[in-house]
Design a protein around this motif. Sequence first.
Motif, PDB file in Angstrom:
ATOM      1  N   SER A 242      36.651 -39.472 -42.164  1.00 58.07           N
ATOM      2  CA  SER A 242      37.450 -39.730 -43.366  1.00 58.07           C
ATOM      3  C   SER A 242      38.879 -39.226 -43.180  1.00 58.07           C
ATOM      4  N   ARG A 243      39.250 -38.935 -41.962  1.00 53.86           N
ATOM      5  CA  ARG A 243      40.631 -38.583 -41.607  1.00 53.86           C
ATOM      6  C   ARG A 243      40.916 -39.129 -40.215  1.00 53.86           C
ATOM      7  N   ARG A 244      42.187 -39.193 -39.871  1.00 51.28           N
ATOM      8  CA  ARG A 244      42.535 -39.660 -38.535  1.00 51.28           C
ATOM      9  C   ARG A 244      42.242 -38.564 -37.511  1.00 51.28           C
ATOM     10  N   ILE A 245      41.892 -38.966 -36.310  1.00 50.09           N
ATOM     11  CA  ILE A 245      41.620 -38.023 -35.241  1.00 50.09           C
ATOM     12  C   ILE A 245      42.852 -37.146 -34.996  1.00 50.09           C
ATOM     13  N   LYS A 246      42.622 -35.853 -34.765  1.00 54.25           N
ATOM     14  CA  LYS A 246      43.717 -34.923 -34.485  1.00 54.25           C
ATOM     15  C   LYS A 246      44.144 -35.050 -33.025  1.00 54.25           C
ATOM     16  N   GLU A 247      45.374 -34.662 -32.745  1.00 52.94           N
ATOM     17  CA  GLU A 247      45.898 -34.787 -31.389  1.00 52.94           C
ATOM     18  C   GLU A 247      45.065 -33.981 -30.398  1.00 52.94           C
ATOM     19  N   GLN A 248      44.640 -32.786 -30.795  1.00 51.65           N
ATOM     20  CA  GLN A 248      43.833 -31.961 -29.898  1.00 51.65           C
ATOM     21  C   GLN A 248      42.495 -32.645 -29.592  1.00 51.65           C
ATOM     22  N   GLU A 249      41.891 -33.264 -30.597  1.00 53.56           N
ATOM     23  CA  GLU A 249      40.630 -33.986 -30.391  1.00 53.56           C
ATOM     24  C   GLU A 249      40.844 -35.188 -29.472  1.00 53.56           C
ATOM     25  N   ARG A 250      41.946 -35.896 -29.661  1.00 53.93           N
ATOM     26  CA  ARG A 250      42.253 -37.054 -28.821  1.00 53.93           C
ATOM     27  C   ARG A 250      42.387 -36.649 -27.353  1.00 53.93           C
ATOM     28  N   GLU A 251      43.100 -35.536 -27.125  1.00 59.26           N
ATOM     29  CA  GLU A 251      43.312 -35.081 -25.749  1.00 59.26           C
ATOM     30  C   GLU A 251      42.008 -34.641 -25.088  1.00 59.26           C
ATOM     31  N   LEU A 252      41.153 -33.955 -25.845  1.00 58.21           N
ATOM     32  CA  LEU A 252      39.873 -33.514 -25.295  1.00 58.21           C
ATOM     33  C   LEU A 252      38.981 -34.694 -24.904  1.00 58.21           C
ATOM     34  N   LEU A 253      39.113 -35.810 -25.609  1.00 60.21           N
ATOM     35  CA  LEU A 253      38.239 -36.958 -25.386  1.00 60.21           C
ATOM     36  C   LEU A 253      38.831 -37.992 -24.430  1.00 60.21           C
ATOM     37  N   LEU A 254      40.066 -37.795 -23.989  1.00 65.72           N
ATOM     38  CA  LEU A 254      40.738 -38.795 -23.150  1.00 65.72           C
ATOM     39  C   LEU A 254      39.919 -39.160 -21.914  1.00 65.72           C
ATOM     40  N   ALA A 255      39.500 -38.163 -21.180  1.00 71.59           N
ATOM     41  CA  ALA A 255      38.797 -38.422 -19.917  1.00 71.59           C
ATOM     42  C   ALA A 255      37.454 -39.097 -20.147  1.00 71.59           C
ATOM     43  N   LYS A 256      36.744 -38.706 -21.167  1.00 72.95           N
ATOM     44  CA  LYS A 256      35.390 -39.210 -21.397  1.00 72.95           C
ATOM     45  C   LYS A 256      35.378 -40.541 -22.138  1.00 72.95           C
ATOM     46  N   SER A 257      36.279 -40.692 -23.139  1.00 68.49           N
ATOM     47  CA  SER A 257      36.191 -41.839 -24.054  1.00 68.49           C
ATOM     48  C   SER A 257      37.399 -42.751 -24.045  1.00 68.49           C
ATOM     49  N   GLY A 258      38.462 -42.374 -23.344  1.00 66.12           N
ATOM     50  CA  GLY A 258      39.694 -43.146 -23.434  1.00 66.12           C
ATOM     51  C   GLY A 258      40.512 -42.686 -24.633  1.00 66.12           C
ATOM     52  N   ASP A 259      41.634 -43.350 -24.867  1.00 67.29           N
ATOM     53  CA  ASP A 259      42.519 -42.974 -25.965  1.00 67.29           C
ATOM     54  C   ASP A 259      41.960 -43.540 -27.276  1.00 67.29           C
ATOM     55  N   LEU A 260      41.429 -42.668 -28.116  1.00 71.42           N
ATOM     56  CA  LEU A 260      40.782 -43.120 -29.344  1.00 71.42           C
ATOM     57  C   LEU A 260      41.767 -43.524 -30.435  1.00 71.42           C
ATOM     58  N   THR A 261      43.068 -43.415 -30.183  1.00 68.09           N
ATOM     59  CA  THR A 261      44.038 -43.885 -31.166  1.00 68.09           C
ATOM     60  C   THR A 261      44.478 -45.322 -30.898  1.00 68.09           C
ATOM     61  N   GLU A 262      43.961 -45.936 -29.826  1.00 68.22           N
ATOM     62  CA  GLU A 262      44.338 -47.302 -29.501  1.00 68.22           C
ATOM     63  C   GLU A 262      43.503 -48.289 -30.323  1.00 68.22           C
ATOM     64  N   ALA A 263      43.978 -49.543 -30.366  1.00 69.58           N
ATOM     65  CA  ALA A 263      43.378 -50.549 -31.246  1.00 69.58           C
ATOM     66  C   ALA A 263      41.904 -50.812 -30.954  1.00 69.58           C
ATOM     67  N   GLY A 264      41.501 -50.774 -29.713  1.00 70.40           N
ATOM     68  CA  GLY A 264      40.101 -51.048 -29.383  1.00 70.40           C
ATOM     69  C   GLY A 264      39.158 -49.932 -29.780  1.00 70.40           C
TER      70      GLY A 264
END
Length: 576
Positions: A242-264
């Motif tokens: 119910s909120r946008r992903i935080k920058e720290q969460e995005r960075e932690l997930l980059l390697a495993k999940s890709g950039d979660l702020t992108e359209a896909g």
Amino acid sequence: MSPKSHKHMHYNVALVDKLWNLKRLCETHLKMHIPLNMVLKDEEYRTELLEKALLANNDELTQLVWDVRHMEDAIVTATHTGDEFKPRKKTRYSIKLNFIAAAACSLLLILSGYLLRSFLPLDAGEVFVLQAITDTRVTSAVNPVAAPKYVPGSPVVRAGKPLFRVHGSNTVGEKLTPRLVESYLMARGATDIKTEQGRTETEKAVTAQLNGRIEFIEIHAHGSSTAFTDLLQGSAELGMSSRRIKEQERELLLAKSGDLTEAGSEHIIGLDGLAIITNTKNPLTKLSIPQLVKIFSGEITNWSALGGRDLPINLYARDENSGTWDSFKSMVLEPASASLALTAKRIESSTVLSDSVAKDEGGIGFIGLPYVRRAKLMAISATKSSKAILPTHFTVSTEDYPLARRLYFYLPQKNINNDAEDFVRFSATERGQSIVEDIGLVSQNIKTGQPFNNNFYPEEMRSLTARSQRLSINFRFKDGSDELDTKGISDLDRLVKYVEINSPKRVQLFGFSDSEGDKAENLALSLRRAQVVEQQLIARGIYPLVARGLGEVAPLASSKSEGGRRMNRRVEVWIL
């Protein structure tokens, strides 16, 4: 279920499907919002809608009306025994209403997860024991023969590995996700769809028979932050927030999940809006969010401090388990590091809370939009100097209303789960968005409306839109750029479909900026944003009539905060 009963079940669901299409087409051709609940449950409303549909002189609508009427008549003819015409003398319409209500019940029970069973985890959460407990009240709505009760010690049904696991927000996961999952499975041809209660109230599994197997989808709604921790740990394939992903969460997930702020990866599935209500005798008509913080934290305790009467302020709040409370806490209190005053009356029922405020001259509370009832609705501004806006489904859809927020699904782009991807795609469809609306949230299906205040806009724009209607979408952009955000990318396709259906109407685009930096540069940036949307539409075969940049005029919020700047950076869409 006997073959005959199954036939009737299918036939009833087919009628409900026709009624859903009737709702959709009438909204397009009659330019009015039509609640699906009313179409299904209220015969008088449905009959009036059928008559209006015939008067639209649209061939597709006319055929659909006659299809509905024939199916209603066929259900009455195929299912009555003759007894109903004896002493009670039921009318044809009362019988028809009973069977449409049963049809609605059949589908809505499937969609709402009303058939509840219990499950317990086996093999680290990958195998579930399904107890065959059936509520006879539910069974009777689908099949007059009650299903056998579960006998302790009987063999369990092993569902195997879930199709996917979706974890995260309680606001998204409590009602919306189960309903979307049930409808998604139905769209795939699944049968015997049921929502199973888990070990806690926030854990569920939706089970179904699909392609000869019993499959299930796991839903854990322990809070938005768990969406990202569970994606990181590999215990979920899809996150809900119910909120946008935080920058720290995005960075932690980059390697495993890709950039979660992108359209896909980042998918907005709906919007949430809170209504602030008071007693109708309260002379105040608007409040700012900083004032709400002081009121609900107990810093301000008398209405006279806000320019009202000399009356104590009585606080009403939803209970701790409420998604409405979660929304209020996240949007109002937590950004100011404030807590709810201990004097607040906590109420479980939205209806009871609204009616309590309506009876209390010193009362104030917050509620979901459908529950305003007899209370007074307050206009809300982001700051004391910002424009105060009343909450409606339209102002929440455009995100003009300051207490509107987006609800998200986050789908990893590495080792993607195909079933989860299909589900997210389904959730974005018009049908998926109708479910968002039916449970009381705000969908992304496009509607027309009037602005909250025409004088809010500069003369140039008022002249261009004198005969226009505003659409319920705003295009917004990534911070400091003219690149559309993820919602904007999805809204392009929605807008194209809307314009194609409503041809020959033409689109008008008006770009706005925040007030940070040079005024001339802001004017140029607002024009570039309008032109970005224009070019995207042209690439899809839609040619806007107007694309103008208006700079930093008509701000929705103060540009001193990041949230305010984000609200002001927008392209509004009007149609002529």
